[in-house]
Design a protein around this motif. Structure first.
Motif, PDB file in Angstrom:
ATOM      1  N   GLY A  15       0.660  -1.349   0.161  1.00  0.00           N
ATOM      2  CA  GLY A  15       0.007   0.053   0.029  1.00  0.00           C
ATOM      3  C   GLY A  15       1.013   1.187  -0.169  1.00  0.00           C
ATOM      4  N   THR A  31      -4.994  -1.699  -3.291  1.00  0.00           N
ATOM      5  CA  THR A  31      -4.615  -2.599  -2.205  1.00  0.00           C
ATOM      6  C   THR A  31      -5.701  -3.507  -1.682  1.00  0.00           C
ATOM      7  N   ALA A  86      -3.299   0.035   3.569  1.00  0.00           N
ATOM      8  CA  ALA A  86      -2.837   1.013   2.538  1.00  0.00           C
ATOM      9  C   ALA A  86      -3.046   2.375   3.355  1.00  0.00           C
TER      10      ALA A  86
END
Length: 308
Positions: free
Chosen positions: A50, A75, A206
């Motif tokens: 991420g 992500t 992320a």
């Protein structure tokens, strides 16, 4: 070095900021572990990916905020695909098989990142709006970006609490965490819930990777050390509990930050400086595990277990 009040307040705020980012990782991890009884060591790799996605999208778009949104989306999709293609095959395996398979995924992710982005750490520039510190009270200035991380982490925690407690999806998640077999018997599409949980957990990774990556370096292997802390958080808080993940993350974040900043200073006041400088960091690094052992001694299932 003296321990003045502003130094302590600054480190408490740093601990809150770090704890809230730990919560973003631990929230997805504790739900996956609590509902699926699945140990996913590759969760930290999603945090790393991420951050790399964010660095790439921010560089392409020139916008921190657009890069953050695109990183979360990418992500989350990666997490869902990972669950549907690989991890789903491991649900009925024993925990040792899950540990070995997801550890292999860590190695694959690390080498994949090296192949795509190289070995040099990347930097994430914070938005210009956060270039100046904020004066919280007279004479005390604090990083505006770190303050934003605290506010954003609290906002996500409130949103997750609302979703888990007030929505139908949250009802399904709580039912699965409390009694998975009964949830399946009552007609819950557990496969869809699992995939959605992985996607949400990856998206939260992320967010944490982007925000922490703006303070720390974005580098290969950054997910492993923070994954250990995330597991400590869910053990302290109680497996499967969002409230436990939040309380555990704040405890770990504050204790870890305060011990690393204050303990060496305290030790230097009572022992030779050279000895304190070597002993202080070592003691600080084990304090969170002492905290975990103490919690488990009095509450073996954690502070807020989802089951029972």
């Amino acid at each position: 070095m003296g321990l003045d009040l502003t130094f302590v307040i600054e480190n408490v705020l740093n601990g809150l900021q770090f704890g809230l980012m730990l919560f973003l990782l631990a929230a997805g991890l504790t739900l996956v572990f609590g509902i699926m009884d699945f140990i996913n060591l590759a969760h930290g790799s999603l945090y790393m990916v991420g951050a790399y996605f964010a660095a790439t999208f921010i560089a392409l778009t020139g916008s921190f905020w657009l890069g953050l949104v695109l990183s979360v989306g990418a992500t989350a999709i990666l997490g869902a695909l990972l669950e549907m293609t690989i991890l789903r095959r491991l649900y009925k395996r024993d925990h040792m098989s899950q540990v070995l398979a997801t550890f292999a995924l860590i190695l694959i992710f690390n080498e994949g990142v090296r192949m795509i982005w190289g070995v040099q750490p990347l930097t994430l520039n914070t938005p210009p709006i956060f270039s100046q510190p904020v004066e919280l009270f007279e004479g005390f200035f604090y990083s505006s970006f770190r303050l934003f991380i605290i506010v954003a982490g609290l906002a996500v925690a409130v949103l997750m609490y609302f979703i888990v407690v007030k929505t139908r999806l949250g009802m399904l998640v709580r039912a699965g965490a409390s009694n998975r077999e009964m949830a399946v018997t009552m007609g819950v599409d557990i496969k869809r819930v699992f995939t959605l949980l992985f996607a949400v957990g990856a998206g939260l990774c992320a967010v944490a990777g982007t925000l922490l990556g703006s303070i720390l370096a974005v580098q290969v292997g950054m997910g492993e050390s923070i994954l250990i802390l995330a597991f400590v958080v869910i053990v302290i808080g109680g497996i499967g509990s969002i409230r436990g993940a939040l309380v555990g993350a704040l405890l770990v974040g504050v204790v870890d930050t305060l011990s690393r900043s204050l303990l060496p200073a305290v030790l230097r006041a009572i022992m030779p400086a050279d000895f304190a400088s070597s002993v202080g960091p070592a003691l600080a690094s084990i304090l969170i595990y002492v905290l975990m052992a103490a919690v488990l001694f009095f509450k073996p299932q954690g502070l807020f277990p989802a089951r029972g």
